[in-house]
Design an enzyme around this catalytic site. Structure first.
Site, mmCIF file in Angstrom:
data_model
loop_
_atom_site.group_PDB
_atom_site.id
_atom_site.type_symbol
_atom_site.label_atom_id
_atom_site.label_comp_id
_atom_site.label_asym_id
_atom_site.label_seq_id
_atom_site.Cartn_x
_atom_site.Cartn_y
_atom_site.Cartn_z
ATOM 1 N N HIS A 421 0.557 21.406 -25.780
ATOM 2 C CA HIS A 421 1.502 20.952 -26.799
ATOM 3 C C HIS A 421 2.785 20.432 -26.160
ATOM 4 O O HIS A 421 3.296 19.359 -26.535
ATOM 5 C CB HIS A 421 1.813 22.104 -27.760
ATOM 6 C CG HIS A 421 2.859 21.764 -28.769
ATOM 7 N ND1 HIS A 421 4.199 22.044 -28.560
ATOM 8 C CD2 HIS A 421 2.776 21.146 -29.968
ATOM 9 C CE1 HIS A 421 4.887 21.611 -29.601
ATOM 10 N NE2 HIS A 421 4.056 21.075 -30.474
ATOM 11 N N SER A 702 3.631 -1.466 12.345
ATOM 12 C CA SER A 702 4.861 -1.809 13.066
ATOM 13 C C SER A 702 5.481 -0.615 13.775
ATOM 14 O O SER A 702 6.168 -0.785 14.793
ATOM 15 C CB SER A 702 5.871 -2.443 12.108
ATOM 16 O OG SER A 702 6.122 -1.589 11.002
ATOM 17 N N ASN A 703 5.263 0.607 13.288
ATOM 18 C CA ASN A 703 5.862 1.769 13.954
ATOM 19 C C ASN A 703 5.304 1.946 15.365
ATOM 20 O O ASN A 703 6.049 2.044 16.351
ATOM 21 C CB ASN A 703 5.604 3.034 13.132
ATOM 22 C CG ASN A 703 6.461 3.089 11.880
ATOM 23 O OD1 ASN A 703 7.417 2.349 11.743
ATOM 24 N ND2 ASN A 703 6.086 3.960 10.963
ATOM 25 N N CYS A 751 1.184 -3.102 7.298
ATOM 26 C CA CYS A 751 1.287 -1.903 6.465
ATOM 27 C C CYS A 751 2.321 -0.933 7.013
ATOM 28 O O CYS A 751 2.457 0.174 6.512
ATOM 29 C CB CYS A 751 -0.079 -1.204 6.355
ATOM 30 S SG CYS A 751 -0.757 -0.675 7.944
#
Length: 798
Positions: A421, A702-703, A751
């Site tokens: 509810h 990219s890291n 990514c």
């Protein structure tokens, strides 16, 4: 009969005569029973019978006088008027012919069932309910396990009186309905003995986000009142509509709920009683997968029928039950869903700008954030203590709480699930709610400022203090379209449904290890080598996998359900899953992991990614990952799921990984399977032509690419200041990869974190012709606008 209609005699056109609930039951019995949908039979007193009863007892004038100039927002006056009106009806006498028709209809129903006095459910059905804009759900009373003619006559009268509960009067006033133009039809339905079996609620959309690609099923033991009132946390099942229609086993996700109580009829006491559910049942799913799929199939038939009748897509809110003696499933009622179907398509993204002490956690309902002073209440009779804009904190709610809930900035309950509810009303009101927050009434200080956050995925949190947050609002149709495909990074299944509604082209990065950590939690080799584990670790594994004699099946099922929910949420858009890329120290933190992982001086550059997949010390674990992907694509039918190989140092290593995948039944190109490789090592760029012969495309990480191009450990805080993806070295590698890949006819995306953090880096990649950007959800809107500007500038030659 003049005052009675059996369900098979009515349909949707008869709402003015028998109310929305009863008209819907008749419609399903007449139109959907031939399609296999089972609905228990019964009869209804008509709206004319209601007016006849009021007139015979001289009550119309008394009702009009009592409600004249009544302030529906004054809880004290509302309660007094409700009490007086209900007493008037309960003291009324049945006209002789009406009473006799009710008795006669009940005898007929009992004889058809072969019983002397059939147990029935007595359900209220208002003639204005189940409209596309107002459900009237829970406003009037229903009564279960009514048996015998005298008992039935009493409860029919009680049902009529419930048209004037305080909550029903308030609801009609706020929805603009004239009290004396709404009648009450009473449905009398053969009782499905769910008190010795299971019951639940179904939505033909996701009730939190409004995602229409799913049938969402909840299940508990015993009668369904416990779900509706939020007394228990149910099991939850997601079935994907499109692949179910195509004939697949489309149960893409299920989650075990606590199911604390079981409501059942006690023959010794002659009444319903709630008892604690035995632990062995709480640890089992209340529905089998086959039963969930059958209910989903029925729900689709119901939705399609009502959509055809209304001439517009009509998501449905459905109640179901299983009969204990026979094991048969039944649909008890169905009505149009009235929350998400009425919403305009506006994206509102709430973000917390700071963090604080977490006071309580539970299930998040909605995606909003709100602040206010906490007010801990035990009973709705305490409503005079509650001020507008406060946060309601209580054990559970029922319709009597609604006058308070309408004034709340947020709602927190200790019990209940997503179809309780509290959850349903919170969605209607558009306020955040945290349900199932164990200990909330004790842990949240009375009168103190708190922040209720439902914008952090599945878990809702209550923080101490009024924390800063922001809301971004945008209409999807106002966002520009770009040539560069815009994808999104998704971390966990819990956030997938919300994120999938953003205007994206799919998922560019789904990290398998995130699903590992949040759902599986056990090292794969602790499952494949279960018999060799030390006793302590065996017990830890057994706690999570006791329902699985084959421990490998636990891994495959759990991982497949996590991945499957995400793939289904974005279907048919592509979802690119990266196979696990934990480092050895991260794998070691999983249950049993320390037994199988070597200690490495620099795990960032050690045994990770592709090098694990074919190695004899992990290959069997990787084959479990492959099996999970195979299950999602082949059993669930989610062919939009693609895979990606991380940290692949050489083309030869890539070839070996593809061989192991094929050994496990996943072959590149088969049934449209695309396999990508992460470009995160300089060798991926410098030997891009050779990698392009093996894979369908590249995704720049990219890291790691920055780490290895600049020769620094991104885990080391001493050199962190030197880490910058915008360095010319990194940009040159990205540009080189795009050029080489395109020359081979292969796609390149990114990514990694950089485009989300640095719009100028995204601009550089777009100018170089990258095919797609995969972004964090919170960076999506601003980056899309930036990409459109860049593309326009390129087109103009600027």
């Amino acid at each position: 009969m003049r005052w009675i209609r059996f369900f098979h005699e009515v349909g949707l056109k008869d709402v003015p005569l028998v109310g929305g609930k009863n008209a819907s039951l008749g419609e399903m019995i007449r139109e959907l029973s031939p399609l296999g949908v089972k609905v228990p039979g019964g009869f209804a007193t008509t709206s004319e019978a209601y007016w006849y009863f009021l007139t015979a007892n001289g009550l119309k004038e008394a009702i009009a006088q009592e409600l004249k100039d009544l302030d529906p927002d004054d809880p004290i006056l509302l309660a007094r008027a409700s009490r007086r009106l209900r007493n008037l009806i309960l003291k009324g006498e049945y006209p002789e012919d009406l009473e006799e028709e009710i008795r006669q209809a009940y005898r007929t129903l009992s004889q058809e069932a072969g019983e002397e006095a059939l147990p029935v459910a007595v359900r209220s059905s208002a003639t204005a309910e189940d409209l596309p804009t107002a459900s009237f759900a829970g406003q009037q009373e229903s009564y279960l396990y009514v048996q015998g003619e005298e008992d039935l006559l009493l409860h029919v009268k009680r049902a009529m009186a419930s048209l004037f509960t305080a909550r029903a009067i308030s609801y009609r006033a706020h929805m603009g309905f004239d009290h004396l133009k709404v009648a009450l039809s009473v449905g009398v339905q053969r009782m499905v003995r769910a008190d010795t079996a299971t019951s639940g609620v179904i939505f033909t959309l996701d009730p939190d986000t409004g995602h229409r690609g799913f049938v969402y099923i909840t299940a508990i033991y015993g009668l369904g009142e416990n779900i509706v009132q939020g007394r228990v946390g149910p099991d939850a099942y997601y079935v994907h509509k499109e692949t179910l229609k195509a004939g697949y086993r489309a149960l893409v996700h299920k989650k075990l709920g606590p199911k604390e109580l079981t409501l059942a009829f006690d023959p010794r006491e002659g009444r319903l009683r709630n008892r604690p559910t035995p632990p062995y049942l709480r640890n089992q799913f209340a529905l089998s997968e086959d039963e969930a799929l059958l209910l989903a199939d029925w729900s689709l038939k119901i939705e399609e029928h009502y959509s055809g009748k209304r001439g517009a897509p009509t998501p449905m809110d459905i109640e179901w039950a299983k009969d204990g003696p026979t094991g048969e499933l039944f649909i008890l009622q169905a009505r149009p869903e009235t929350v998400h179907s009425q919403k305009t398509p506006v994206l509102r993204i709430h973000r917390l700008l700071e963090r604080g002490e977490v006071l309580a956690e539970g299930l998040a309902v909605g995606e909003a954030i709100a602040t206010g002073r906490a007010r801990v209440l035990k009973d709705p009779k305490e409503m005079d203590r509650f001020q507008e804009g406060e946060v309601l904190v209580t054990e559970t709610t029922n319709p009597d709480w609604e006058p308070i809930m309408k004034r709340a900035a947020a709602i927190v309950t200790e019990r209940g699930g997503r179809t309780s509810h509290a959850a349903i009303v919170a969605r209607e009101l558009g306020v955040p709610a945290v349900v199932g927050a164990v200990g909330a009434t004790r842990l949240i200080p009375e009168g103190e400022e708190v922040t209720v956050s439902c914008a952090e995925g599945e878990v809702g949190r209550v923080y101490r203090g009024a924390l800063a947050f922001e809301v971004e609002e945008v209409r999807p149709e106002t966002l520009p379209r770009t040539r560069t495909r815009i994808l999104v990074n998704v971390g966990t299944p819990e956030e997938a449904l919300r994120v999938s509604l953003l205007p994206t082209d799919g998922v560019g990065l789904l990290r398998m290890e995130f699903v590992f950590a949040s759902h599986v939690r056990i090292h794969p080799l602790a499952l494949t080598r279960f018999e060799t584990l030390p006793e302590k670790v065996r017990r830890q594994v057994e706690e999570l996998t006791e329902a699985y004699p084959d421990k490998r099946a636990y891994f495959v099922d759990t991982l497949a359900q996590g991945i499957g929910l995400i793939a289904a949420a974005f279907y048919p858009r592509p979802v690119l899953l990266r196979f696990s890329d934990f480092k050895t120290n991260e794998y070691a933190r999983l249950i049993g992991g320390h037994l199988f992982e070597p200690k490495e001086e620099n795990p960032m550059l050690g045994w990770r990614g592709a090098s694990r997949y074919y190695h004899p010390d992990y290959k069997e674990g990787f084959l479990l990952e492959v099996a999970a992907v195979k299950k999602v694509r082949e059993e669930m039918g989610l062919k939009n799921l693609m895979v990606m190989v991380p940290f692949c140092r050489t083309p030869e290593e890539g070839a070996r990984v593809l061989e192991v995948m094929a050994e496990g039944g996943l072959r590149r190109g088969e049934e449209g399977l695309e396999v990508y490789v992460m470009a995160e090592i300089p060798s991926n760029v410098l030997e891009a032509e050779a990698f392009a012969e093996l894979f369908d495309g590249f995704s720049i990480g990219s890291n790691d690419l920055t780490q290895l191009a600049l020769g620094l450990d991104r885990d080391s805080e001493r050199v962190a200041r030197l880490f910058d993806e915008r360095r010319e070295t990194v940009k040159a590698l990205c540009a080189m990869l795009i050029e080489k890949a395109h020359a081979k006819g292969k796609k390149v995306g990114i990514c990694g974190q950089a485009p989300s953090d640095y719009p100028e880096f995204a601009a550089f990649l777009v100018a170089k012709g990258i095919d797609s950007l995969s972004l964090n959800p919170d960076a999506l809107l601003r980056t899309v606008k930036k990409v459109a500007e860049i593309e326009a500038a390129l087109d103009s030659g600027a």
